[in-house]
Design a protein around this motif. Structure first.
Motif, PDB file in Angstrom:
ATOM      1  N   LEU A  58       0.805  -1.068  -0.059  1.00  0.00           N
ATOM      2  CA  LEU A  58      -0.069   0.009   0.123  1.00  0.00           C
ATOM      3  C   LEU A  58       0.830   1.351   0.001  1.00  0.00           C
ATOM      4  O   LEU A  58       2.144   1.303   0.281  1.00  0.00           O
ATOM      5  CB  LEU A  58      -0.901  -0.064   1.132  1.00  0.00           C
ATOM      6  N   ARG A  59       0.227   2.408  -0.429  1.00  0.00           N
ATOM      7  CA  ARG A  59       0.920   3.611  -0.195  1.00  0.00           C
ATOM      8  C   ARG A  59      -0.252   4.595   0.515  1.00  0.00           C
ATOM      9  O   ARG A  59      -1.454   4.593   0.501  1.00  0.00           O
ATOM     10  CB  ARG A  59       1.159   4.225  -1.618  1.00  0.00           C
ATOM     11  N   ALA A  60       0.302   5.173   1.395  1.00  0.00           N
ATOM     12  CA  ALA A  60      -0.377   6.166   2.205  1.00  0.00           C
ATOM     13  C   ALA A  60       0.029   7.866   2.257  1.00  0.00           C
ATOM     14  O   ALA A  60       1.229   7.754   1.839  1.00  0.00           O
ATOM     15  CB  ALA A  60      -0.481   5.673   3.524  1.00  0.00           C
ATOM     16  N   VAL A  61      -0.868   8.498   2.077  1.00  0.00           N
ATOM     17  CA  VAL A  61      -0.578  10.005   2.518  1.00  0.00           C
ATOM     18  C   VAL A  61      -0.904  10.555   3.751  1.00  0.00           C
ATOM     19  O   VAL A  61      -2.283  10.655   4.100  1.00  0.00           O
ATOM     20  CB  VAL A  61      -1.415  10.849   1.301  1.00  0.00           C
ATOM     21  N   VAL A  62       0.096  11.039   4.500  1.00  0.00           N
ATOM     22  CA  VAL A  62      -0.162  11.339   5.894  1.00  0.00           C
ATOM     23  C   VAL A  62      -0.007  12.831   5.778  1.00  0.00           C
ATOM     24  O   VAL A  62       1.181  13.263   5.724  1.00  0.00           O
ATOM     25  CB  VAL A  62       0.498  10.641   7.052  1.00  0.00           C
ATOM     26  N   THR A  63      -1.163  13.543   6.226  1.00  0.00           N
ATOM     27  CA  THR A  63      -1.029  15.065   6.127  1.00  0.00           C
ATOM     28  C   THR A  63      -0.886  15.589   7.670  1.00  0.00           C
ATOM     29  O   THR A  63      -1.546  15.001   8.373  1.00  0.00           O
ATOM     30  CB  THR A  63      -2.428  15.692   5.959  1.00  0.00           C
ATOM     31  N   PHE A  64      -0.014  16.383   7.733  1.00  0.00           N
ATOM     32  CA  PHE A  64       0.595  16.978   9.269  1.00  0.00           C
ATOM     33  C   PHE A  64       0.101  18.301   9.370  1.00  0.00           C
ATOM     34  O   PHE A  64      -0.069  19.035   8.442  1.00  0.00           O
ATOM     35  CB  PHE A  64       1.989  17.054   9.711  1.00  0.00           C
ATOM     36  N   LYS A  65      -0.322  18.911  10.616  1.00  0.00           N
ATOM     37  CA  LYS A  65      -0.621  19.877  10.784  1.00  0.00           C
ATOM     38  C   LYS A  65       0.582  20.391  12.026  1.00  0.00           C
ATOM     39  O   LYS A  65      -0.090  19.810  13.135  1.00  0.00           O
ATOM     40  CB  LYS A  65      -2.077  20.475  11.334  1.00  0.00           C
ATOM     41  N   GLY A  66       1.280  21.192  11.920  1.00  0.00           N
ATOM     42  CA  GLY A  66       2.319  21.100  12.798  1.00  0.00           C
ATOM     43  C   GLY A  66       3.043  19.697  13.062  1.00  0.00           C
ATOM     44  O   GLY A  66       3.465  19.098  12.269  1.00  0.00           O
ATOM     45  N   ILE A  67       2.874  19.268  14.245  1.00  0.00           N
ATOM     46  CA  ILE A  67       3.426  18.141  14.567  1.00  0.00           C
ATOM     47  C   ILE A  67       2.329  16.928  14.699  1.00  0.00           C
ATOM     48  O   ILE A  67       2.708  15.623  15.227  1.00  0.00           O
ATOM     49  CB  ILE A  67       4.492  18.150  15.979  1.00  0.00           C
ATOM     50  N   LEU A  68       1.012  17.349  14.583  1.00  0.00           N
ATOM     51  CA  LEU A  68       0.001  16.403  14.924  1.00  0.00           C
ATOM     52  C   LEU A  68      -0.383  16.004  13.450  1.00  0.00           C
ATOM     53  O   LEU A  68      -0.348  16.574  12.476  1.00  0.00           O
ATOM     54  CB  LEU A  68      -1.218  17.249  15.494  1.00  0.00           C
ATOM     55  N   ILE A  69      -0.679  14.635  13.493  1.00  0.00           N
ATOM     56  CA  ILE A  69      -1.513  14.242  12.252  1.00  0.00           C
ATOM     57  C   ILE A  69      -2.880  14.526  12.021  1.00  0.00           C
ATOM     58  O   ILE A  69      -3.467  14.717  12.711  1.00  0.00           O
ATOM     59  CB  ILE A  69      -1.247  12.565  12.002  1.00  0.00           C
ATOM     60  N   GLU A  70      -2.891  15.255  10.868  1.00  0.00           N
ATOM     61  CA  GLU A  70      -4.313  15.663  10.350  1.00  0.00           C
ATOM     62  C   GLU A  70      -5.190  14.779   9.724  1.00  0.00           C
ATOM     63  O   GLU A  70      -6.473  14.735   9.979  1.00  0.00           O
ATOM     64  CB  GLU A  70      -4.451  17.063   9.788  1.00  0.00           C
ATOM     65  N   TRP A  71      -4.891  14.093   8.618  1.00  0.00           N
ATOM     66  CA  TRP A  71      -5.772  13.458   7.932  1.00  0.00           C
ATOM     67  C   TRP A  71      -4.639  12.260   7.345  1.00  0.00           C
ATOM     68  O   TRP A  71      -3.363  12.429   7.037  1.00  0.00           O
ATOM     69  CB  TRP A  71      -6.220  14.122   6.858  1.00  0.00           C
TER      70      TRP A  71
END
Ligand SMILES: [Zn+2]
Length: 254
Positions: free
Chosen positions: A141-154
């Motif tokens: 699989l491939r995943a896209v992990v979106t960060f906001k600062g140092i927290l994962i957003e999505w």
């Protein structure tokens, strides 16, 4: 005569009831505003009652906000550091998770990258300060992990062969996988992201999340911990227990 007797009787009743009343234990001290009630001019008279209403209202607001604060502080999915004004005086905001230097995020992701041989993380910043991490896990699989600062957003999880970029050549943050199994893994990954999120320990929560995500490297070869089958309703075990990383079918979870 009977009417008089009735009135007498009622009056006596009233007297005994009044005698039984407890004086209010804490008379509200309104200070000088108490004098408002003594103002004889008729246009000032309603002011006093409005003021009393206002105090009652304020008292309720205070009461509700106290309850709300205790509810919020008990909720460990809380992802922002809101603190009441009076507690802000006593301590600094615990951690400003949304505004951290880029190097800190880079170093953290680099650390995670070195934890697993078969999982590679590529960090980019197509939308300014916030990082987007593209994860390739084996050939699964491939995943896209979106960060906001140092927290994962999505988080979005897609099949290994599905495109990572949209038509404009930018990282596609939102389009869900066309496969049901990866849509389910996406849902579960977002649940895991919220479960592991703890604003005070962002390093640990990021590492825990990626460890959890890495366990999907054997998505299509694992057997379910509960029913010992590979497939259930044509689906592999799409859930991983948070602590043990045991693979479990969606339907076998409960
Ligand atoms: Zn099962």
């Amino acid at each position: 005569m009977k009417v008089m007797a009735d009135v007498k009787c009622h009056l006596r009743e009233l007297e005994t009831q009044v005698a039984g009343l407890n004086p209010p234990s804490n008379p509200v001290n309104l200070g000088n505003t108490g004098l408002l009630s003594l103002d004889p001019s008729p246009d000032k008279l309603p002011l006093y009652y409005q003021l009393l209403d206002c105090y009652t209202w304020m008292e309720k607001v205070h009461c509700y906000s106290t309850i709300m604060h205790s509810l919020f502080s008990g909720n460990n999915l809380k992802r922002s550091s809101i603190s009441l004004p009076y507690s802000a005086k006593r301590r600094r905001p615990a951690s400003l998770n949304h505004n951290v230097p880029q190097q800190q995020v880079d170093m953290l992701i680099q650390g995670v990258n070195q934890m697993f041989q078969d999982m590679t993380l590529n960090i980019s910043r197509p939308f300014g300060n916030n990082a987007v991490v593209q994860v390739t896990l084996g050939r699964v699989l491939r995943a896209v992990v979106t960060f906001k600062g140092i927290l994962i957003e999505w988080v979005v999880v897609r099949a290994y062969n599905e495109p990572l970029l949209d038509e404009d050549g930018k990282v596609d943050l939102y389009t869900p996988s066309q496969y049901k199994v990866f849509q389910k893994v996406t849902d579960n990954a977002n649940a895991a992201m919220l479960n592991f999120c703890s604003p005070g320990f962002s390093d640990l929560s990021i590492r825990s999340f990626f460890t959890w995500l890495h366990s999907f490297v054997s998505l299509f070869t694992d057997v379910c911990k509960r029913c010992s089958n590979h497939l259930h309703n044509h689906m592999p075990p799409t859930w991983r227990e948070f602590r043990t990383l045991d693979p479990v079918h969606e339907e076998c979870k409960a």
